[in-house]
Design an enzyme around this catalytic site. Structure first.
Site, PDB file in Angstrom:
ATOM      1  N   GLU A 108       0.927  -1.200   0.041  1.00 10.08           N
ATOM      2  CA  GLU A 108      -0.039   0.131   0.018  1.00 10.08           C
ATOM      3  C   GLU A 108       0.958   1.323   0.071  1.00 10.08           C
ATOM      4  O   GLU A 108       1.778   1.311   0.904  1.00 10.08           O
ATOM      5  CB  GLU A 108      -0.920  -0.139   1.244  1.00 10.08           C
ATOM      6  CG  GLU A 108      -1.800   1.163   1.350  1.00 10.08           C
ATOM      7  CD  GLU A 108      -2.542   1.277   2.486  1.00 10.08           C
ATOM      8  OE1 GLU A 108      -2.209   0.902   3.536  1.00 10.08           O
ATOM      9  OE2 GLU A 108      -3.624   1.986   2.527  1.00 10.08           O
ATOM     10  N   ASP A 119      -3.070  11.523  -2.792  1.00 12.18           N
ATOM     11  CA  ASP A 119      -3.351  13.095  -2.970  1.00 12.18           C
ATOM     12  C   ASP A 119      -3.522  13.113  -4.703  1.00 12.18           C
ATOM     13  O   ASP A 119      -2.731  12.879  -5.521  1.00 12.18           O
ATOM     14  CB  ASP A 119      -2.036  13.730  -2.633  1.00 12.18           C
ATOM     15  CG  ASP A 119      -1.639  13.488  -1.119  1.00 12.18           C
ATOM     16  OD1 ASP A 119      -2.735  13.608  -0.421  1.00 12.18           O
ATOM     17  OD2 ASP A 119      -0.528  13.397  -0.739  1.00 12.18           O
ATOM     18  N   ASP A 151     -12.113   9.384  -3.549  1.00 10.60           N
ATOM     19  CA  ASP A 151     -13.409  10.007  -3.380  1.00 10.60           C
ATOM     20  C   ASP A 151     -13.329  11.090  -4.567  1.00 10.60           C
ATOM     21  O   ASP A 151     -14.316  11.840  -4.659  1.00 10.60           O
ATOM     22  CB  ASP A 151     -13.604  10.754  -2.178  1.00 10.60           C
ATOM     23  CG  ASP A 151     -12.591  11.810  -1.849  1.00 10.60           C
ATOM     24  OD1 ASP A 151     -11.288  11.227  -1.876  1.00 10.60           O
ATOM     25  OD2 ASP A 151     -12.647  13.014  -1.850  1.00 10.60           O
TER      26      ASP A 151
HETATM   27  N1  SAM Z   1      -4.503   5.996   2.702  1.00  8.33           N
HETATM   28  C1  SAM Z   1      -4.933   6.778   3.691  1.00  8.33           C
HETATM   29  C2  SAM Z   1      -6.402   6.892   3.976  1.00  8.33           C
HETATM   30  O1  SAM Z   1      -6.870   6.268   2.950  1.00  8.33           O
HETATM   31  O2  SAM Z   1      -6.895   7.045   4.741  1.00  8.33           O
HETATM   32  C3  SAM Z   1      -4.518   8.131   3.688  1.00  8.33           C
HETATM   33  C4  SAM Z   1      -4.861   9.081   2.418  1.00  8.33           C
HETATM   34  S1  SAM Z   1      -4.021  10.719   2.700  1.00  8.33           S
HETATM   35  C5  SAM Z   1      -4.792  11.479   1.620  1.00  8.33           C
HETATM   36  C6  SAM Z   1      -2.494  10.146   1.432  1.00  8.33           C
HETATM   37  C7  SAM Z   1      -1.233   9.795   2.293  1.00  8.33           C
HETATM   38  O3  SAM Z   1      -0.378   9.141   1.157  1.00  8.33           O
HETATM   39  C8  SAM Z   1      -0.756  10.620   3.141  1.00  8.33           C
HETATM   40  O4  SAM Z   1      -0.446  10.171   4.658  1.00  8.33           O
HETATM   41  C9  SAM Z   1       0.672  11.010   2.763  1.00  8.33           C
HETATM   42  O5  SAM Z   1       1.619  11.121   3.405  1.00  8.33           O
HETATM   43  C10 SAM Z   1       1.093   9.719   1.901  1.00  8.33           C
HETATM   44  N2  SAM Z   1       1.799   9.938   0.651  1.00  8.33           N
HETATM   45  C11 SAM Z   1       1.672  10.640  -0.262  1.00  8.33           C
HETATM   46  N3  SAM Z   1       2.502  10.357  -1.136  1.00  8.33           N
HETATM   47  C12 SAM Z   1       3.303   9.781  -0.751  1.00  8.33           C
HETATM   48  C13 SAM Z   1       4.716   9.036  -1.240  1.00  8.33           C
HETATM   49  N4  SAM Z   1       5.099   9.404  -2.586  1.00  8.33           N
HETATM   50  N5  SAM Z   1       5.289   8.155  -0.587  1.00  8.33           N
HETATM   51  C14 SAM Z   1       4.700   7.960   0.691  1.00  8.33           C
HETATM   52  N6  SAM Z   1       3.674   8.256   1.355  1.00  8.33           N
HETATM   53  C15 SAM Z   1       3.022   9.347   0.289  1.00  8.33           C
END
Ligand code: SAM
Length: 214
Positions: free
Chosen positions: A45, A119, A155
């Site tokens: 993941e 994101d 979403d």
């Molecule tokens: N997957 C979780 C959820 O659905 O509740 C978190 C969603 S949050 C919008 C996106 C997460 O991805 C954040 O915690 C961010 O720090 C992490 N993230 C984004 N780009 C990443 C990367 N290149 N490597 C590791 N983590 C990343």
């Protein structure tokens, strides 16, 4: 940065180095050896957030091994707590940026990739940062086994549409798609923190499963 509020994070991760992998780059090509049963398929993941998905999935699927990558330290400690509380032995966490997965994983090392509520980077000038931009697909193709799958949940309608086009332009095969996952009532769906938050607001959850055309 929120890290200031969690000065204990480094100690907590070190104390739980059976879950949060120290020196993860040294495990490239050997990840399966980290687990009690290395013969199980390896599911990855990217962006695990606070870990509800990986904790739930590792409990639901003892026949699989899981790795969750999360780059933000103050967030991954939440995932560590959840995995610890779940008392599963088939989940590991990595506190790194998944900027180039090929630094962490060898070719054909991963069986499945989950992109959960990544994101969306809605501005055109940030397209290259989206985890479904073609440069990321190059990486996924390399580290995944030939018939490996990617499951994406979001979403964000714009990001979902963008991702479907990106997968299609890459020649990938769409195996399953839902534009309202919760209405479809998949009994095996494990919701993420973001998924619950958006779903409670009445927003539909989009999901697709794709694989490379090998
Ligand atoms: N997957 C979780 C959820 O659905 O509740 C978190 C969603 S949050 C919008 C996106 C997460 O991805 C954040 O915690 C961010 O720090 C992490 N993230 C984004 N780009 C990443 C990367 N290149 N490597 C590791 N983590 C990343």
């Amino acid at each position: 940065m929120r890290l200031r509020n969690k000065p204990w994070a480094d100690d907590f991760m070190r104390e739980n180095d059976h879950i949060v992998v120290q020196n993860p780059f040294e495990w490239k090509g050997k990840w399966k050896e980290l687990f009690d049963d290395p013969s199980k398929p390896l599911h990855l993941e990217i962006g695990s957030g606070k870990g509800q998905f990986i904790a739930g999935m590792s409990k639901q699927h003892e026949e699989l091994n899981f790795i969750g990558i999360e780059r933000v330290k103050s967030v991954i400690v939440g995932a560590l707590k959840k995995v610890k509380n779940a008392e599963t032995k088939n989940a590991r966490l990595v506190n790194e940026d998944a900027e180039d997965l090929r630094d962490l994983f060898a070719s054909n090392e991963v069986d499945h990739i989950y992109l959960n509520f990544s994101d969306p980077w809605p501005k055109n000038k940030h397209e290259k940062r989206r985890l479904t931009f073609h440069t990321f697909l190059d990486q996924y193709k390399d580290v995944l086994v030939p018939d490996g799958e990617i499951t994406l949940k979001t979403d964000n309608k714009g990001f979902f549409e963008y991702s479907l086009v990106s997968f299609s332009q890459y020649g990938m095969i769409l195996e399953d798609v839902s534009v309202d996952l919760h209405a479809d009532e998949d009994p095996l769906n494990v919701p993420t923190e973001y998924e619950e938050k958006f779903s409670e607001k009445g927003q539909p959850i989009y999901r697709c499963k794709v694989r490379f055309n090998s």
